[in-house]
Motif scaffolding. Structure first.
Motif, PDB file in Angstrom:
ATOM      1  N   VAL A 118      29.140  13.200 -36.036  1.00  0.00           N
ATOM      2  CA  VAL A 118      29.529  11.948 -35.896  1.00  0.00           C
ATOM      3  C   VAL A 118      28.751  10.944 -36.756  1.00  0.00           C
ATOM      4  CG1 VAL A 118      29.394   9.851 -34.184  1.00  0.00           C
ATOM      5  CG2 VAL A 118      29.573  12.279 -33.315  1.00  0.00           C
ATOM      6  N   PHE A 119      29.321  10.162 -37.487  1.00  0.00           N
ATOM      7  CA  PHE A 119      28.905   9.014 -38.598  1.00  0.00           C
ATOM      8  C   PHE A 119      28.952   7.827 -37.749  1.00  0.00           C
ATOM      9  CE2 PHE A 119      30.740  12.421 -40.776  1.00  0.00           C
ATOM     10  CZ  PHE A 119      29.976  12.531 -41.847  1.00  0.00           C
ATOM     11  N   CYS A 120      27.522   7.125 -37.887  1.00  0.00           N
ATOM     12  CA  CYS A 120      27.374   5.668 -37.360  1.00  0.00           C
ATOM     13  C   CYS A 120      26.991   4.798 -38.008  1.00  0.00           C
ATOM     14  CB  CYS A 120      26.573   6.035 -36.075  1.00  0.00           C
ATOM     15  SG  CYS A 120      26.267   4.450 -34.924  1.00  0.00           S
ATOM     16  N   PHE A 121      27.551   3.460 -38.042  1.00  0.00           N
ATOM     17  CA  PHE A 121      27.134   2.331 -38.626  1.00  0.00           C
ATOM     18  C   PHE A 121      26.802   1.099 -37.570  1.00  0.00           C
ATOM     19  CE2 PHE A 121      30.028   4.858 -40.834  1.00  0.00           C
ATOM     20  CZ  PHE A 121      29.565   4.964 -42.269  1.00  0.00           C
ATOM     21  N   ALA A 122      25.509   0.611 -37.649  1.00  0.00           N
ATOM     22  CA  ALA A 122      24.966  -0.263 -36.860  1.00  0.00           C
ATOM     23  C   ALA A 122      25.276  -1.765 -37.475  1.00  0.00           C
ATOM     24  CB  ALA A 122      23.739   0.194 -36.480  1.00  0.00           C
ATOM     25  N   CYS A 123      25.187  -2.777 -36.763  1.00  0.00           N
ATOM     26  CA  CYS A 123      25.251  -4.109 -37.074  1.00  0.00           C
ATOM     27  C   CYS A 123      24.842  -4.961 -36.027  1.00  0.00           C
ATOM     28  CB  CYS A 123      26.676  -4.539 -37.847  1.00  0.00           C
ATOM     29  SG  CYS A 123      28.027  -4.675 -36.651  1.00  0.00           S
ATOM     30  N   GLU A 124      24.024  -5.898 -36.342  1.00  0.00           N
ATOM     31  CA  GLU A 124      23.815  -7.037 -35.417  1.00  0.00           C
ATOM     32  C   GLU A 124      25.172  -7.896 -35.209  1.00  0.00           C
ATOM     33  OE1 GLU A 124      20.375 -10.461 -34.579  1.00  0.00           O
ATOM     34  OE2 GLU A 124      20.504  -9.120 -36.407  1.00  0.00           O
ATOM     35  N   GLU A 125      25.596  -7.941 -33.991  1.00  0.00           N
ATOM     36  CA  GLU A 125      26.847  -8.820 -33.698  1.00  0.00           C
ATOM     37  C   GLU A 125      26.739  -8.901 -32.270  1.00  0.00           C
ATOM     38  OE1 GLU A 125      30.069 -10.486 -35.174  1.00  0.00           O
ATOM     39  OE2 GLU A 125      28.739  -9.442 -36.406  1.00  0.00           O
ATOM     40  N   ASN A 126      27.257  -9.925 -31.809  1.00  0.00           N
ATOM     41  CA  ASN A 126      27.578 -10.245 -30.421  1.00  0.00           C
ATOM     42  C   ASN A 126      29.065  -9.938 -30.103  1.00  0.00           C
ATOM     43  OD1 ASN A 126      26.984 -10.859 -27.717  1.00  0.00           O
ATOM     44  ND2 ASN A 126      26.279 -13.018 -28.151  1.00  0.00           N
ATOM     45  N   PHE A 127      29.380  -9.530 -28.887  1.00  0.00           N
ATOM     46  CA  PHE A 127      30.668  -9.149 -28.504  1.00  0.00           C
ATOM     47  C   PHE A 127      30.862  -9.489 -27.022  1.00  0.00           C
ATOM     48  CE2 PHE A 127      33.633  -5.878 -26.814  1.00  0.00           C
ATOM     49  CZ  PHE A 127      34.676  -6.373 -27.291  1.00  0.00           C
ATOM     50  N   ASP A 128      32.039 -10.099 -26.672  1.00  0.00           N
ATOM     51  CA  ASP A 128      32.161 -10.227 -25.115  1.00  0.00           C
ATOM     52  C   ASP A 128      32.918  -9.221 -24.586  1.00  0.00           C
ATOM     53  OD1 ASP A 128      32.617 -11.457 -23.009  1.00  0.00           O
ATOM     54  OD2 ASP A 128      33.965 -13.110 -23.619  1.00  0.00           O
ATOM     55  N   PRO A 129      32.195  -8.388 -23.582  1.00  0.00           N
ATOM     56  CA  PRO A 129      32.678  -7.244 -23.033  1.00  0.00           C
ATOM     57  C   PRO A 129      34.120  -7.596 -22.148  1.00  0.00           C
ATOM     58  CG  PRO A 129      30.605  -7.194 -22.580  1.00  0.00           C
ATOM     59  CD  PRO A 129      30.730  -8.515 -23.395  1.00  0.00           C
ATOM     60  N   SER A 130      34.088  -8.965 -22.045  1.00  0.00           N
ATOM     61  CA  SER A 130      35.295  -9.199 -21.015  1.00  0.00           C
ATOM     62  C   SER A 130      36.687  -9.304 -22.032  1.00  0.00           C
ATOM     63  CB  SER A 130      35.206 -10.532 -20.343  1.00  0.00           C
ATOM     64  OG  SER A 130      35.271 -11.723 -21.146  1.00  0.00           O
ATOM     65  N   SER A 131      36.545  -9.419 -23.462  1.00  0.00           N
ATOM     66  CA  SER A 131      37.574  -9.455 -24.230  1.00  0.00           C
ATOM     67  C   SER A 131      37.972  -8.044 -24.424  1.00  0.00           C
ATOM     68  CB  SER A 131      37.276 -10.345 -25.547  1.00  0.00           C
ATOM     69  OG  SER A 131      36.343  -9.516 -26.393  1.00  0.00           O
ATOM     70  N   LEU A 132      37.223  -6.884 -24.154  1.00  0.00           N
ATOM     71  CA  LEU A 132      37.959  -5.622 -24.411  1.00  0.00           C
ATOM     72  C   LEU A 132      39.254  -5.451 -24.000  1.00  0.00           C
ATOM     73  CD1 LEU A 132      35.554  -2.605 -24.525  1.00  0.00           C
ATOM     74  CD2 LEU A 132      37.730  -2.374 -23.432  1.00  0.00           C
TER      75      LEU A 132
END
Length: 154
Positions: free
Chosen positions: A85-99
């Protein structure tokens, strides 16, 4: 050749400390599982694909949202079944209700002859680092630890 997956680990810095966005797999096999059942949004890719591009594609498929950010490439891990598993991280906000996840189809209940569709991801949530480590697939804990080290919080 072992299978490969690529995914994205979102993090955000809050007054209480860093939080990580994880997703819970959809479908009947995962419905009652919580501890170490969550994951980064990820999916398989071929040897011809760029891992970061595959990770961005999978994030969009599993959350319904495109992501473009300054990514931190993390060290790949091998999961129990041998998948890398390759992973890329980033600082970002995400609204779970938009999933809004894509779906998959399986025969359910087993041997019933009936096919049902289920979301690939049934929910996403933000967790503080300690909680995230109790929810995420045990092999993926290394991604959280590496992000904490890279942002100097471990």
């Amino acid at each position: 050749m072992a299978k490969q997956s690529a995914g994205i680990l979102l993090y955000r810095l809050t007054e209480k400390g860093p939080e990580f966005f994880l997703v819970h797999p959809g479908g009947p096999f995962w419905a009652k599982k919580d501890s170490h059942a969550w994951s980064i949004p990820k999916g398989e890719f071929t040897a011809e694909e760029d891992p970061l591009e595959a990770a961005k594609r999978e994030f969009e498929e599993e959350t319904g949202n495109k992501i473009s950010a300054d990514f931190i490439k993390l060290r790949p891990i091998k999961q129990k079944g041998g998948k890398e598993v390759f992973c890329f991280a980033c600082e970002e906000n995400f609204d779970p209700s938009s999933l809004k996840s894509n779906t998959f189809e399986i025969e359910w209940p087993p041997r019933s002859g009936k096919r049902q569709s289920f979301p690939e991801v049934d929910k996403g949530e933000w967790f503080d680092a300690l909680t995230a480590k109790t929810r995420i697939n045990e092999y993926q804990i290394a991604f959280i630890d590496e992000v904490l080290t890279k942002i100097h919080l471990k």
